[in-house]
Design a protein around this motif. Structure first.
Motif, short mmCIF file in Angstrom:
data_model
loop_
_atom_site.label_atom_id
_atom_site.label_comp_id
_atom_site.label_asym_id
_atom_site.label_seq_id
_atom_site.Cartn_x
_atom_site.Cartn_y
_atom_site.Cartn_z
N ASP A 68 0.86 -1.18 0.00
CA ASP A 68 0.00 0.00 0.00
C ASP A 68 0.90 1.23 0.00
OD1 ASP A 68 -1.56 2.24 0.86
OD2 ASP A 68 -3.08 0.84 1.61
N LEU A 69 0.93 1.90 -1.13
CA LEU A 69 1.81 3.05 -1.30
C LEU A 69 1.42 4.23 -0.41
CD1 LEU A 69 4.30 3.83 -2.96
CD2 LEU A 69 2.76 4.71 -4.71
N LYS A 70 0.13 4.40 -0.16
CA LYS A 70 -0.32 5.51 0.67
C LYS A 70 0.07 5.32 2.13
CE LYS A 70 -4.05 6.76 -2.39
NZ LYS A 70 -5.39 6.44 -2.78
N LYS A 71 -0.02 4.08 2.60
CA LYS A 71 0.32 3.79 4.00
C LYS A 71 1.76 3.30 4.15
CE LYS A 71 -4.43 2.68 5.14
NZ LYS A 71 -5.38 1.63 5.46
N MET A 72 2.44 3.07 3.03
CA MET A 72 3.83 2.59 3.01
C MET A 72 3.99 1.32 3.86
SD MET A 72 5.35 4.49 0.86
CE MET A 72 7.07 4.16 1.08
N THR A 73 3.12 0.37 3.61
CA THR A 73 3.20 -0.89 4.35
C THR A 73 2.65 -2.02 3.50
OG1 THR A 73 2.78 -1.95 6.48
CG2 THR A 73 0.94 -0.73 5.50
N VAL A 74 2.90 -3.24 3.94
CA VAL A 74 2.35 -4.42 3.31
C VAL A 74 0.97 -4.67 3.91
CG1 VAL A 74 2.62 -6.92 3.01
CG2 VAL A 74 4.62 -5.42 2.88
N ILE A 75 0.04 -5.03 3.05
CA ILE A 75 -1.32 -5.37 3.47
C ILE A 75 -1.62 -6.77 2.95
CG2 ILE A 75 -3.78 -4.78 3.29
CD1 ILE A 75 -2.34 -2.51 4.62
N VAL A 76 -2.27 -7.58 3.77
CA VAL A 76 -2.75 -8.89 3.32
C VAL A 76 -4.26 -8.80 3.25
CG1 VAL A 76 -2.91 -11.35 3.84
CG2 VAL A 76 -0.81 -10.11 4.38
N ASP A 77 -4.80 -9.12 2.09
CA ASP A 77 -6.25 -9.10 1.92
C ASP A 77 -6.79 -10.50 2.17
OD1 ASP A 77 -6.45 -6.38 1.23
OD2 ASP A 77 -5.82 -6.82 -0.82
N LYS A 78 -7.43 -10.67 3.30
CA LYS A 78 -8.05 -11.94 3.67
C LYS A 78 -9.56 -11.68 3.78
CE LYS A 78 -7.40 -15.79 6.87
NZ LYS A 78 -7.55 -16.85 5.91
N ARG B 128 -10.57 -9.37 5.58
CA ARG B 128 -10.47 -7.92 5.69
C ARG B 128 -9.03 -7.56 5.41
NH1 ARG B 128 -7.68 -6.59 10.25
NH2 ARG B 128 -7.46 -8.23 11.80
N PRO B 129 -8.71 -6.31 5.12
CA PRO B 129 -7.31 -5.93 4.94
C PRO B 129 -6.56 -6.04 6.28
CG PRO B 129 -8.79 -4.26 4.04
CD PRO B 129 -9.63 -5.22 4.82
N ILE B 130 -5.44 -6.76 6.28
CA ILE B 130 -4.63 -6.92 7.49
C ILE B 130 -3.29 -6.24 7.25
CG2 ILE B 130 -3.59 -8.56 9.10
CD1 ILE B 130 -5.61 -10.65 8.00
N PRO B 131 -3.00 -5.14 7.96
CA PRO B 131 -1.71 -4.46 7.78
C PRO B 131 -0.57 -5.25 8.42
CG PRO B 131 -3.02 -3.33 9.44
CD PRO B 131 -3.88 -4.44 8.90
N LEU B 132 0.62 -4.96 7.97
CA LEU B 132 1.82 -5.66 8.43
C LEU B 132 1.91 -5.73 9.95
CD1 LEU B 132 4.59 -6.99 7.77
CD2 LEU B 132 5.55 -4.69 7.80
N ASN B 133 1.59 -4.63 10.64
CA ASN B 133 1.75 -4.62 12.09
C ASN B 133 0.75 -5.52 12.82
OD1 ASN B 133 -0.56 -3.08 11.83
ND2 ASN B 133 0.20 -1.35 13.02
N GLN B 134 -0.18 -6.13 12.07
CA GLN B 134 -1.13 -7.07 12.68
C GLN B 134 -0.95 -8.49 12.16
OE1 GLN B 134 -5.15 -5.60 12.21
NE2 GLN B 134 -4.61 -3.58 12.99
N LEU B 135 0.16 -8.74 11.48
CA LEU B 135 0.38 -10.07 10.88
C LEU B 135 0.86 -11.12 11.87
CD1 LEU B 135 1.89 -9.48 7.33
CD2 LEU B 135 -0.41 -10.19 7.96
N GLY B 136 1.06 -10.75 13.09
CA GLY B 136 1.41 -11.76 14.09
C GLY B 136 2.88 -11.88 14.34
N SER B 137 3.43 -13.03 14.07
CA SER B 137 4.79 -13.37 14.49
C SER B 137 5.86 -12.62 13.73
CB SER B 137 5.02 -14.87 14.30
OG SER B 137 5.13 -15.17 12.92
N GLY B 138 7.05 -12.62 14.32
CA GLY B 138 8.23 -12.05 13.67
C GLY B 138 8.54 -12.76 12.37
N ALA B 139 8.25 -14.05 12.30
CA ALA B 139 8.49 -14.81 11.07
C ALA B 139 7.62 -14.27 9.93
CB ALA B 139 8.21 -16.29 11.30
N ASN B 140 6.37 -13.92 10.24
CA ASN B 140 5.49 -13.34 9.22
C ASN B 140 6.00 -11.97 8.79
OD1 ASN B 140 3.64 -15.45 9.07
ND2 ASN B 140 2.44 -14.65 10.75
N TRP B 141 6.46 -11.18 9.73
CA TRP B 141 6.99 -9.85 9.40
C TRP B 141 8.22 -9.98 8.50
CZ3 TRP B 141 6.86 -5.76 13.87
CH2 TRP B 141 5.55 -5.64 14.34
N LEU B 142 9.12 -10.88 8.89
CA LEU B 142 10.32 -11.09 8.09
C LEU B 142 9.95 -11.53 6.68
CD1 LEU B 142 13.39 -11.46 7.70
CD2 LEU B 142 13.10 -13.79 8.57
N GLY B 143 9.07 -12.50 6.57
CA GLY B 143 8.67 -13.00 5.26
C GLY B 143 8.03 -11.91 4.40
#
Length: 177
Positions: free
Chosen positions: A44-54, A56-71
């Motif tokens: 997401d260029l406006k928010k400058m973050t990764v979003i996962v569309d499941k 609902r939209p899930i932003p990077l800071n809500q993806l859970g574990s450090g492994a998910n963030w790293l990936g």
């Protein structure tokens, strides 16, 4: 000149770039066994973050574990680099990664047990990095500084310096004096 200044043209170019980047991000989610690998990852260029569309939209800071963030970071960094290389953009084709294994082995080297799930996950990360570099046929350089010391051929062939030796540290001992 007018076409270069046309706002809709520029927006279309950005959307095109983001769609190509997103396609690569999603192609690589399974390679890293990400938690939401069957959902859509996008930048997401406006928010400058990764979003996962499941559901609902899930932003990077809500993806859970450090492994998910790293990936999520890895697929994003490499997707951007791939786009820049393929489109001959004036962006240095180089990544510097600091301790990608840290989310799996944050405490001590003794925790690196070959065969464990965490060890396999770190091997998978390095295989992913190696595959992305090889795909670019010498156009992408990745420098990784890490405490991990895997026991496999790809990892061994990729190591340029091993600073685990007491007399061959990253920071020379005489600098500390």
């Amino acid at each position: 000149i007018d076409s270069k200044l046309d706002e809709s043209f520029n927006e279309d170019q950005v959307e095109y770039a983001l769609s190509k980047i997103q396609a690569n991000m999603n192609n690589w989610t399974q390679a890293l066994d990400l938690e939401y690998e069957n959902s859509t990852y996008r930048f997401d260029l406006k928010k400058m973050t990764v979003i996962v569309d499941k559901d609902r939209p899930i932003p990077l800071n809500q993806l859970g574990s450090g492994a998910n963030w790293l990936g999520a970071h890895l697929i994003t960094y490499f997707a951007f680099q791939k786009f820049f290389i393929q489109h001959n953009r004036p962006v240095p084709a180089f990544l510097f990664l600091d301790q990608p294994s840290q989310v799996y082995f944050p405490v001590t080297m003794e925790k690196l047990q070959p065969g464990s799930e965490d060890y396999k996950a770190v091997e998978n990360i390095y295989a992913f990095i190696n595959d992305r570099v090889n795909e670019e046929n010498g156009k992408l350089q990745v420098i990784v500084v890490d405490h991990a010391c895997l026991q496999n051929k790809i990892f061994d062939e990729s190591v340029i310096e091993n600073w685990h030796k007491i007399d061959d540290n990253l920071i020379p001992s005489d600098w500390l004096e």
